[in-house]
Design a protein around this motif. Structure first.
Motif, mmCIF file in Angstrom:
data_model
loop_
_atom_site.group_PDB
_atom_site.id
_atom_site.type_symbol
_atom_site.label_atom_id
_atom_site.label_comp_id
_atom_site.label_asym_id
_atom_site.label_seq_id
_atom_site.Cartn_x
_atom_site.Cartn_y
_atom_site.Cartn_z
ATOM 1 N N ASN A 28 32.171 40.143 6.747
ATOM 2 C CA ASN A 28 32.110 39.236 7.897
ATOM 3 C C ASN A 28 32.731 39.974 9.078
ATOM 4 O OD1 ASN A 28 32.603 37.294 9.911
ATOM 5 N ND2 ASN A 28 32.715 35.654 8.397
ATOM 6 N N VAL A 29 31.910 40.352 10.045
ATOM 7 C CA VAL A 29 32.381 41.232 11.123
ATOM 8 C C VAL A 29 32.907 40.465 12.339
ATOM 9 C CG1 VAL A 29 30.846 43.092 10.411
ATOM 10 C CG2 VAL A 29 30.055 41.450 12.134
ATOM 11 N N HIS A 30 32.822 39.131 12.317
ATOM 12 C CA HIS A 30 33.391 38.307 13.393
ATOM 13 C C HIS A 30 32.939 38.775 14.782
ATOM 14 C CE1 HIS A 30 35.832 36.166 10.507
ATOM 15 N NE2 HIS A 30 36.312 37.303 10.054
ATOM 16 N N GLY A 31 31.623 38.952 14.926
ATOM 17 C CA GLY A 31 31.106 39.370 16.230
ATOM 18 C C GLY A 31 31.487 40.784 16.612
ATOM 19 N N CYS A 32 31.897 41.584 15.621
ATOM 20 C CA CYS A 32 32.300 42.989 15.825
ATOM 21 C C CYS A 32 33.580 43.121 16.648
ATOM 22 C CB CYS A 32 31.168 43.815 16.451
ATOM 23 S SG CYS A 32 29.719 43.949 15.397
ATOM 24 N N ILE A 33 34.417 42.089 16.606
ATOM 25 C CA ILE A 33 35.736 42.154 17.246
ATOM 26 C C ILE A 33 36.759 42.485 16.171
ATOM 27 C CG2 ILE A 33 37.526 40.891 18.492
ATOM 28 C CD1 ILE A 33 35.323 39.217 19.752
ATOM 29 N N GLY A 34 37.460 43.601 16.328
ATOM 30 C CA GLY A 34 38.407 44.055 15.329
ATOM 31 C C GLY A 34 39.712 43.297 15.370
ATOM 32 N N MET A 35 40.586 43.606 14.425
ATOM 33 C CA MET A 35 41.885 42.928 14.346
ATOM 34 C C MET A 35 42.790 43.287 15.513
ATOM 35 S SD MET A 35 42.519 43.169 10.244
ATOM 36 C CE MET A 35 43.848 41.978 10.182
ATOM 37 N N ASP A 36 42.411 44.307 16.283
ATOM 38 C CA ASP A 36 43.169 44.655 17.484
ATOM 39 C C ASP A 36 42.565 44.020 18.735
ATOM 40 O OD1 ASP A 36 40.827 46.068 17.642
ATOM 41 O OD2 ASP A 36 41.750 48.047 17.758
ATOM 42 N N GLY A 37 41.561 43.158 18.556
ATOM 43 C CA GLY A 37 40.943 42.464 19.684
ATOM 44 C C GLY A 37 39.844 43.230 20.397
ATOM 45 N N LYS A 38 39.538 44.434 19.942
ATOM 46 C CA LYS A 38 38.524 45.251 20.618
ATOM 47 C C LYS A 38 37.132 44.968 20.066
ATOM 48 C CE LYS A 38 41.720 49.067 21.581
ATOM 49 N NZ LYS A 38 42.031 50.495 21.302
ATOM 50 N N LEU A 39 36.178 44.888 20.976
ATOM 51 C CA LEU A 39 34.776 44.678 20.619
ATOM 52 C C LEU A 39 34.100 46.030 20.436
ATOM 53 C CD1 LEU A 39 32.162 42.889 20.435
ATOM 54 C CD2 LEU A 39 31.989 43.162 22.917
ATOM 55 N N SER A 40 33.590 46.313 19.223
ATOM 56 C CA SER A 40 32.962 47.615 18.994
ATOM 57 C C SER A 40 32.071 47.597 17.759
ATOM 58 C CB SER A 40 34.022 48.717 18.838
ATOM 59 O OG SER A 40 33.395 49.949 18.533
ATOM 60 N N PRO A 41 30.770 47.354 17.921
ATOM 61 C CA PRO A 41 29.866 47.469 16.772
ATOM 62 C C PRO A 41 29.790 48.895 16.235
ATOM 63 C CG PRO A 41 28.639 47.031 18.809
ATOM 64 C CD PRO A 41 30.083 46.862 19.125
ATOM 65 N N GLU A 42 30.024 49.884 17.122
ATOM 66 C CA GLU A 42 30.027 51.273 16.654
ATOM 67 C C GLU A 42 31.144 51.506 15.632
ATOM 68 O OE1 GLU A 42 28.247 51.185 20.758
ATOM 69 O OE2 GLU A 42 30.062 50.382 19.819
ATOM 70 N N ARG A 43 32.306 50.912 15.877
ATOM 71 C CA ARG A 43 33.423 51.062 14.941
ATOM 72 C C ARG A 43 33.114 50.362 13.618
ATOM 73 N NH1 ARG A 43 39.462 49.297 16.667
ATOM 74 N NH2 ARG A 43 38.401 47.300 16.897
ATOM 75 N N ILE A 44 32.455 49.209 13.685
ATOM 76 C CA ILE A 44 32.037 48.519 12.468
ATOM 77 C C ILE A 44 31.124 49.432 11.645
ATOM 78 C CG2 ILE A 44 30.674 46.595 11.562
ATOM 79 C CD1 ILE A 44 33.357 45.666 12.592
ATOM 80 N N ALA A 45 30.203 50.105 12.329
ATOM 81 C CA ALA A 45 29.290 51.031 11.638
ATOM 82 C C ALA A 45 30.069 52.165 10.975
ATOM 83 C CB ALA A 45 28.259 51.574 12.618
ATOM 84 N N ARG A 46 31.119 52.669 11.641
ATOM 85 C CA ARG A 46 31.908 53.746 11.048
ATOM 86 C C ARG A 46 32.657 53.271 9.810
ATOM 87 N NH1 ARG A 46 33.291 54.782 16.497
ATOM 88 N NH2 ARG A 46 35.420 54.014 16.184
ATOM 89 N N VAL A 47 33.192 52.063 9.869
ATOM 90 C CA VAL A 47 33.895 51.498 8.707
ATOM 91 C C VAL A 47 32.941 51.387 7.519
ATOM 92 C CG1 VAL A 47 35.009 49.422 7.798
ATOM 93 C CG2 VAL A 47 35.624 50.257 10.067
ATOM 94 N N ILE A 48 31.737 50.886 7.784
ATOM 95 C CA ILE A 48 30.742 50.756 6.715
ATOM 96 C C ILE A 48 30.372 52.128 6.168
ATOM 97 C CG2 ILE A 48 28.376 50.047 6.187
ATOM 98 C CD1 ILE A 48 28.723 47.869 8.380
ATOM 99 N N ALA A 49 30.166 53.095 7.059
ATOM 100 C CA ALA A 49 29.723 54.432 6.642
ATOM 101 C C ALA A 49 30.737 55.096 5.716
ATOM 102 C CB ALA A 49 29.473 55.299 7.867
#
Length: 226
Positions: A43-64
């Motif tokens: 559950n990516v929560h709109g691609c907003i990380g736990m630090d409050g930053k919006l980044s789908p690219e970072r989500i992709a890196r985590v998955i990779a």
């Protein structure tokens, strides 16, 4: 102006005198295990990380870093102003080089919001629809599920990605639907099947027990599962 879970975690670690662990963004080498299939649900929560930053690219890196064969994602934005009018599932799939199926749970005045399946193997959509809602609670957020047929090196596999309600009564209604004739009980759902996603329910919940009458929990049957 507000605290995120990451802030609270860091504060607790400092209070207890423990080091704050930095999370590496370096990719990890996938483990070679012939004959196994790796599935990640997130559950990516709109691609907003736990630090409050919006980044789908970072989500992709985590998955990779985990090198999954199949990815089930929940709470993705498509062309919404709050996320910069970005098609998040398409961007993530492109970064990972994976096939994509997306299903909106909500179609808004501007953009969509919903769930996605990504795969390195051929896949085709079978069903994408909203899950049942409580008639007396029309203001509750709509929930949805996505069912795909996959071909895993010649072996057919059914994968259902579901995001269930926050509300217990509605959750049970939706779990019953997944076990019913339109989903797992459908005549087309024969052979290996995986149901994953965000159930908003723990292992002691009625929903978990209801699903457990038909499905094995792939996490809890593992040795040394955390």
């Amino acid at each position: 102006p507000y605290l995120r879970p990451w802030d609270l975690r860091e504060a607790v670690h400092r209070l207890l005198g423990r080091p704050v662990v930095e999370v590496s963004s370096e990719p990890r080498s996938p483990m070679e295990k012939p004959g196994t299939l790796k599935l990640l649900t997130y559950n990516v929560h709109g691609c907003i990380g736990m630090d409050g930053k919006l980044s789908p690219e970072r989500i992709a890196r985590v998955i990779a870093r985990h090198a999954p064969d199949i990815v089930a994602l929940q709470e993705l934005d498509v062309n919404r102003p709050r996320s910069g009018h970005v098609n998040q599932p398409e961007l993530i799939a492109r970064k990972l080089g994976m096939q994509l199926l997306f299903q909106p749970a909500m179609r808004l005045a501007v953009g969509e919001y919903g769930n996605a399946l990504l795969s390195r193997h051929p896949m085709a959509l079978h069903t994408a629809s909203l899950l049942p809602r409580l008639v007396e609670r029309p203001h509750y957020q709509p929930r949805a599920a996505l069912w795909a047929h996959l071909d895993i090196d010649g072996v057919p596999l059914h994968v259902i990605n579901a995001h269930l309600s926050l509300w217990p009564k509605e959750r049970l209604l939706q779990a019953d639907a997944l076990l019913g004739g339109e989903w797992l009980g459908h005549e087309a759902c024969r052979g290996p099947a995986i149901v994953c996603g965000d159930f908003n329910a723990g292992p002691d919940s009625p929903v978990y027990r209801r699903l457990g009458r038909v499905l094995f929990d792939a996490q809890r049957i593992l040795d040394n599962h955390r």
